[in-house]
Design a protein around this motif. Structure first.
Motif, PDB file in Angstrom:
ATOM      1  N   VAL A  63      44.110  40.108  12.790  1.00 38.41           N
ATOM      2  CA  VAL A  63      43.356  39.700  13.977  1.00 38.41           C
ATOM      3  C   VAL A  63      43.206  40.881  14.930  1.00 38.41           C
ATOM      4  CG1 VAL A  63      43.451  38.251  16.054  1.00 38.41           C
ATOM      5  CG2 VAL A  63      43.963  37.257  13.808  1.00 38.41           C
TER       6      VAL A  63
ATOM      7  N   LEU B  47      39.667  43.107  16.057  1.00 47.07           N
ATOM      8  CA  LEU B  47      39.220  43.156  17.444  1.00 47.07           C
ATOM      9  C   LEU B  47      39.417  44.525  18.083  1.00 47.07           C
ATOM     10  CD1 LEU B  47      40.560  39.698  18.685  1.00 47.07           C
ATOM     11  CD2 LEU B  47      38.265  40.262  17.863  1.00 47.07           C
TER      12      LEU B  47
ATOM     13  N   ASN C 241      44.921  32.534  18.289  1.00 46.64           N
ATOM     14  CA  ASN C 241      43.900  32.244  19.291  1.00 46.64           C
ATOM     15  C   ASN C 241      44.270  32.809  20.655  1.00 46.64           C
ATOM     16  OD1 ASN C 241      42.173  30.939  17.522  1.00 46.64           O
ATOM     17  ND2 ASN C 241      43.101  28.937  17.861  1.00 46.64           N
TER      18      ASN C 241
ATOM     19  N   GLY D  71      35.057  38.260  17.309  1.00 42.50           N
ATOM     20  CA  GLY D  71      35.509  36.895  17.146  1.00 42.50           C
ATOM     21  C   GLY D  71      35.687  36.533  15.687  1.00 42.50           C
TER      22      GLY D  71
ATOM     23  N   THR E 221      43.429  36.399  20.409  1.00 35.93           N
ATOM     24  CA  THR E 221      41.980  36.568  20.427  1.00 35.93           C
ATOM     25  C   THR E 221      41.427  36.460  21.844  1.00 35.93           C
ATOM     26  OG1 THR E 221      41.777  35.733  18.163  1.00 35.93           O
ATOM     27  CG2 THR E 221      39.809  35.624  19.542  1.00 35.93           C
TER      28      THR E 221
ATOM     29  N   SER F 229      37.024  32.350  19.087  1.00 33.57           N
ATOM     30  CA  SER F 229      37.607  31.878  17.834  1.00 33.57           C
ATOM     31  C   SER F 229      37.074  30.486  17.522  1.00 33.57           C
ATOM     32  CB  SER F 229      39.137  31.846  17.950  1.00 33.57           C
ATOM     33  OG  SER F 229      39.729  31.472  16.730  1.00 33.57           O
TER      34      SER F 229
END
Length: 649
Positions: A329, A333, A369, A340, A372, A379
């Motif tokens: 993740v 990013l 999440n 996303g 994120t 997400s």
């Protein structure tokens, strides 16, 4: 639903967007030959590295502060004097790094907790490497799970994370309400020089077309290394950091993201951690040689959670596995500057096909999440169980997704594909317009086509409407009704590539390249462009489509006409009128709140959307003072057969 075997994987197929059955999970894999990993060490031209000190790496969970630059827990870390390597292999009795290094041989040091480390002086980006373990299965070679660039022989390249120069270092991402998502399969979207498999570079060259259409989010179907055919769907993951080599290099993927940002488009990644590939030659299988009753240290052992229909389930309670997923993740990013995620089959992460609770599954998703959102990204979940908790904030007991895939497609398709106009159920249309999760209509990802509904023995919506001639007037007009619903309902609308120009081709496990649009397809594309512009309020007078309010004020079950008002700020109302019957009206009355004038912004009867369509009403229309639909004024419309009209105040 039907089960189909591809190689060693089990794939569940769904016959398109069948309204009678929502899929619990649909996925296509093509076939899974995988990469054969040699069982003994040594390969021509490779120097074994065996000695030396080390630093870097680490195990355990990924909690704590979220970094502003990607900091991998394992894998290579480049420094000025060389490279640190680390790997988690708890059942190995010894570990060696093998690669194209200039230094003397060094053994990887046991650092506790099953972690092995080594520092290689003089190692640089571009060097190849892999691991060699003394294991319960003998001497085995393995590809690094944190590999960021793979070659054809299971070796990884050391990469310099700062080598790429970004032309858009800081990108302002569109918010959830403003997002128009385009689901793209890189392997068939566009190819270069007569090739039959798409690439990152070929897709990048066509991004301007999507920007001109009004798309501001590109959702990539899985692009990290997967098994099977070069242009397979990607839902048979093998590695979570390295791109699929047939698509291009890591730098090629970065360039695609960079170009998208320069055109105002975010890029989401389809992340598949609910299962691993079914190919037993894949890198994580029996990784450190102990493989007696499961698929190795990265997977659940025997019991209810061990297997999914598509391969083994990653062991979410194992800290090093959770760390790897959370690192993936952060990597997308931070390192790749993505924006996303679409999480594949969350019902098989949080539970077993949505039933019960998979150990560690909710915690994995909630933490991902939170990470994120802390990094300003979005997400979404493909769960398809209609469960509010997916999109409720983690602090309120939910999972914290911004939106989840909705059953909108199955409902809308069920209405549109019926041959008999009188059988169309306007109650279903009203239901989808008012749909929400925990009161939030924008918590829905809406679509009328997706890879699952076009693939898995499914078909494009125009083909479902008219299988003999999917470019017929009825097929075009009724599929455009679906698009009007899609782009004017509260939610996050998503198009499947080619839908915007009336693509009628299927989507096989190894799909052919997306064909060029036909003349009629280009006309339909103009409709999508105009409607997307309204949905995004690009001209400044359709803000109601970005608002949360919806008022279904007119429903005529006999005439099969529905009218609704989308509203937000005062004075920015949008009226949508949909006629689901093959009957035209010289005057069809609906109620409105004032006399107007009301401007026709989109009418599917306009000739620019179809040269063989009738001349539809345009310009401004004033309402007359007479009560209708509980409103004080009546708006007279010239409403075409199977027509959609969108009006602004």
């Amino acid at each position: 639903m039907r089960a189909v075997g591809f190689g060693l994987a089990l794939v569940v197929g769904l016959a398109g967007c069948d309204p009678s059955e929502l899929p619990s999970k649909t996925s296509g894999t093509g076939g899974e030959s995988g990469t054969t990993l040699p069982s003994t060490s040594g390969s021509g031209g490779i120097t074994a590295v065996t000695g030396g000190g080390g630093a870097g790496g680490g195990g355990g969970g990924s909690g704590g502060a979220i970094p502003n630059a990607f900091e991998p827990h394992f894998g290579p870390v480049v420094e000025t004097e060389g490279v640190h390597f680390s790997v988690w292999a708890p059942n190995a009795s010894a570990a060696t790094l093998e690669g194209t290094f200039p230094s003397s041989q060094v053994v990887m040091d046991a650092a506790g907790g099953g972690v092995w480390k080594v520092f290689v002086p003089g190692a640089t980006p571009g060097n190849k490497y892999r691991f060699v373990f003394d294991s319960p299965s003998g001497t085995i070679t393995r590809t690094d799970p944190y590999c960021r660039q793979l070659d054809a022989d299971s070796y990884c390249f050391v990469v310099d994370p700062n080598a790429y120069t970004w032309k858009v270092p800081n990108f302002t991402r569109p918010g959830r309400a403003e997002s128009i998502v385009y689901e793209m399969h890189v392997g068939s979207f566009a190819a270069e020089g007569g090739a039959t498999t798409g690439t990152f570079n070929a897709a990048r060259a066509r991004l301007a077309e999507l920007s001109e259409l009004g798309i501001n989010v590109v959702e990539l179907m899985p692009v990290t290394s997967f098994g099977g055919k070069p242009n397979g769907w990607g839902y048979n993951p093998e590695l979570y950091f390295a791109p699929k080599t047939s698509y291009g290099t890591r730098e090629d993927l970065m360039a695609l993201v960079d170009e998208a940002h320069s055109l105002g488009m975010a890029v989401w990644l389809d992340l598949v951690v609910n299962h691993y590939t079914g190919s037993k030659q894949a890198p994580l299988y029996c990784f450190d040689g102990l493989c007696t009753d499961n698929s190795g240290v990265h997977f659940f052992g025997p019991g209810d959670y061990q297997w999914t229909p598509w391969g083994p389930r990653l062991s979410y309670p194992t800290p090093e596995v959770t760390t790897m997923i959370h690192d993936a993740v952060d990597f997308w990013l931070l390192d790749m500057k993505g924006d996303g995620f679409r999480w594949d089959s969350t019902s098989n992460i949080r539970g077993v096909d949505g039933q019960g609770t998979t150990p560690g599954g909710k915690e994995l998703l909630v933490d991902a999440n939170l990470r994120t959102h802390a990094l300003g990204a979005i997400s979404t979940a493909e769960d398809l169980k209609g469960w509010d908790k997916l999109t409720i904030k983690a602090g309120d007991g939910g999972f914290g997704f911004d939106a989840q895939w909705d059953g909108f497609c199955w409902d809308v398709t069920g209405v549109l594909q019926v041959f008999d106009d009188n059988a169309r159920d306007m109650g279903v249309i009203e239901k989808v317009l008012k749909g929400n999760y925990a009161g939030d209509g924008f918590a829905r990802v809406l679509f009328t086509e997706s890879h699952d509904t076009v693939g898995n023995d499914g078909a494009r919506l125009p083909v479902k409407i008219d299988g003999v001639n999917p470019e017929s007037v009825a097929a075009r007009k009724r599929s455009m009704l679906g698009a009007a619903l899609l782009l004017t309902s509260p939610g996050v609308p998503m198009l499947f590539m080619g839908q915007e120009f009336l693509a009628t081709s299927g989507f096989t496990p190894a799909p052919d390249l997306l064909p060029s649009p036909t003349a009629k397809g280009l006309e339909v594309r103009e409709f999508y462009k105009d409607l997307i512009g309204l949905r995004r309020n690009l001209t400044g007078d359709s803000q109601g489509l970005l608002g949360t309010g919806i008022d279904v004020f007119h429903r005529n079950d006999t005439a099969k006409v529905v009218a609704y008002r989308r509203h937000g700020n005062p004075g920015q109302d949008v009226i949508v009128v949909l006629n689901f019957k093959n009957k035209a009206y010289t005057q069809y009355d609906i109620g409105v709140s004032d006399s107007g004038p009301w401007k026709v912004r989109v009418n599917t009867d306009w000739a620019k959307y179809g040269a063989d369509f009738p001349v539809g009403q345009s310009g401004e229309i004033s309402a007359f003072s007479a009560p209708k639909d509980g409103k004080p004024f009546t708006l007279p419309l010239k409403l075409g057969a199977y027509a959609a009209m969108v009006l602004t105040h």
